[in-house]
Design an enzyme around this catalytic site. Sequence first.
Site, mmCIF file in Angstrom:
data_model
loop_
_atom_site.group_PDB
_atom_site.id
_atom_site.type_symbol
_atom_site.label_atom_id
_atom_site.label_comp_id
_atom_site.label_asym_id
_atom_site.label_seq_id
_atom_site.Cartn_x
_atom_site.Cartn_y
_atom_site.Cartn_z
ATOM 1 N N ASP A 1 0.860 -1.175 0.000
ATOM 2 C CA ASP A 1 0.000 0.000 0.000
ATOM 3 C C ASP A 1 0.905 1.236 0.000
ATOM 4 O OD1 ASP A 1 -3.187 0.599 1.684
ATOM 5 O OD2 ASP A 1 -2.108 1.731 0.145
HETATM 6 C C1 GLC Z 1 -4.248 4.206 -0.239
HETATM 7 C C2 GLC Z 1 -5.183 3.097 0.185
HETATM 8 C C3 GLC Z 1 -5.315 2.002 -0.825
HETATM 9 C C4 GLC Z 1 -5.204 2.591 -2.219
HETATM 10 C C5 GLC Z 1 -3.784 3.109 -2.388
HETATM 11 C C6 GLC Z 1 -3.595 3.791 -3.746
HETATM 12 O O1 GLC Z 1 -3.459 4.611 0.833
HETATM 13 O O2 GLC Z 1 -4.937 2.498 1.443
HETATM 14 O O3 GLC Z 1 -6.584 1.366 -0.614
HETATM 15 O O4 GLC Z 1 -5.469 1.585 -3.186
HETATM 16 O O5 GLC Z 1 -3.412 3.996 -1.342
HETATM 17 O O6 GLC Z 1 -4.373 4.939 -3.808
#
Ligand code: GLC
Length: 732
Positions: free
Chosen positions: A293
């Site tokens: 993430d």
């Molecule tokens: C964010 C979220 C995740 C998302 C990623 C890209 O922090 O936790 O769900 O897909 O970053 O935006």
Amino acid sequence: MKYNMKKLVIAISVAAFLSACCNEEKVPVYRQADRPVCDRVEDLLDRMTFEEKVLQLNQYIIGLNTNVNNIGEEIKDVPGGIGSVIYFSDNVELRNELQRKAMEETRLGIPVLFGFDVIHGFRTVYPIPLAQGCSWNPELVTELCSVAAREARLSGTDWTFAPMIDVSRDGRWGRVAECFGEDPYANSVMGVASVNGYQGDDLYNTDKVAACLKHFVGYGMSQGGRDYTATDISMQSMWDTYLPPYKACIEAGAETVMSAFNDINGVPATANHLFLTEILKEKWGHKGFVVSDWNAVEQLIPQGYAADRKEAALKAFTAGVEMDMKDNCYREYFEELLNEGKITERQVDEAVARILSLKFRLGLFEKPYTEPLPESERILTADAYAAAERLAEESMVLLKNDGILPLGNPGRIAVIGPMAKDKFNIVGSWRCHGNAKDAQSIYEGLEAEFGSPALNYAPGCDFDGTDRSGFALAKAAALKSDVIVLCLGEKSAWSGENASRSTLALPSIQEELAAELASTGKPMVLVLSNGRPLELNRLAPMADAVLEAWQPGMKGGSPVAGILSGRVNPSGKLCITFPWSTGQVPIFYNSRQSSRPDQGQYQEIPSGPMYEFGHGLSYSEFVYSDLKADSEDITKGRDFKVQVSVTNSSDRDGYETVLWYVTDPFCSVTRPVKELRHFEKKFIKAGATEIFTFDVNPEKDLAYVDSEGNPLLESGEYRISVNEQTLKFNLK
Ligand code: GLC
């Protein structure tokens, strides 16, 4: 002459053959679309430098991050050989510009993979996943995910970071909006339906996208409902609650997985070898890749698991995270880690191979660019809108109705509240490219349904704050009307990432407005638009009917109006418990048995929920009868059928969802009081009877799991229940 001609033809054929062979030499294997992907991957890896390989393991961002809780700067310049970008734009030219840099200005021309959060629609936004879970219609969810996939791919996005299948039982957590509720089986079925819609059966098609299961794993157990916190989850709960949706979606072919932010029992998810490698890859055989993430690799430092970015890179990579999202730790330190012998080029090759394989199967080497299409052919088509409206209709849940609904011919309607004319918050969190101008408000839906002369509008109050100055006008509108439709709810920014709230109650100003209107004595319908289960123990008694509309996306107004008028027969059922009070959280239907079921209650409030999992009213009356099994002799290894008759005893056609629960009252591992193991939704005409069947495979549908993840099926008493009926039997 004939002989010479023959010689000439042979000579030409040989020359052609030789040139083809030579030509084949000139076109490297990885560029030959008809070669097996594994050969193309192997050939390309052989040609890559270590630096080129490491670039593939990094994901940067490009465009302007518009996620309200993570607003970031506009990024335009990204290295051509980068593995992937999070693509915040829907501008095909910008995408093709970066892709051209990769294809034409780098040594090997490896295409970039463009990912984005297409969570519940790309531009045609449809109900939030928590609402989708209340539709109990996986086929319709698949249909909408394929609409989203098409809009995304035709707009330059090849990969979506969805579905989110984190079982959650804590509405204080803003991300509860993104999952399919509190039940592992429901999240499994809806997750698989989503994967099927996004990926279809051939990723090479240019209207499909790769899916990404998130957030692996146990993120929904964040302490206190606050985001990013640590989680303490027993391995028993991991196996029986949090892992099953991922296992189901991996088996359905989900291409990628995203590692979560949370610490799991002392080892952060993004550095957890047990889950990322031993379970995901070795036990389940996942052949795709894991992306961290956002900054989750670097966040191993504040989590107290890595002393610096270099150690964070090492721990995440060796645990099983192939791609590093955003923080650049991999690119910065892999050379050093290789030279120090802490990682091997073989490990890097294995990771890069997983990423290249997806790029080949997406057809990005042959079709790296997105064809610019007019919006009319790409987004917001009439079919897309119609599908979004159908899912909104089936997701809405009629929580209470003392008989006031359907309104029929209601005379004058006072339309009041902060959600009445709202077109922004109704779209929900994680709106992707959803634009309020394309959305329909509840008021617009009521206008189309009942005609504007019938409506008296007053905002009443804002979503929060203490300004009661609008109450008088709202009360006046109510007094000159025959019925009040009070539209309350949440801002979309109160859900989603980094959006936890300490209470499930709506801000008191909204409750005060409801009380003011209730004091008029006029019949009142409460319509709610929100991203989490709400605390309604004060609000619901003030209204004659309560409709949970959730955040329905682009087409919410007509479904609300259709249900109020009776044109639409509501069929939604809750996939998450609505507590009586926030103080009860966590409260969910499938909890383990108490040692004193009739004691240990709260002293000052009810201990049961306000509206339970599976609750949802219809305008039809469904009578269940004749629950029976097709065999008296039920043994392991042999399937059997259980069926129930459902009669629509009303004069209204309608949909009914039958939720089938299994109970194993005595087991060597204690089990929840009941567990959802099958569901089916059917249309039943007025007066008709439909048979609903549960084809039971004991090893799949009755079994449990132990703390090692091994299936557990013990002989003895079991119960299968639907509605108020229960069938007891002995499994031999
Ligand atoms: C964010 C979220 C995740 C998302 C990623 C890209 O922090 O936790 O769900 O897909 O970053 O935006």
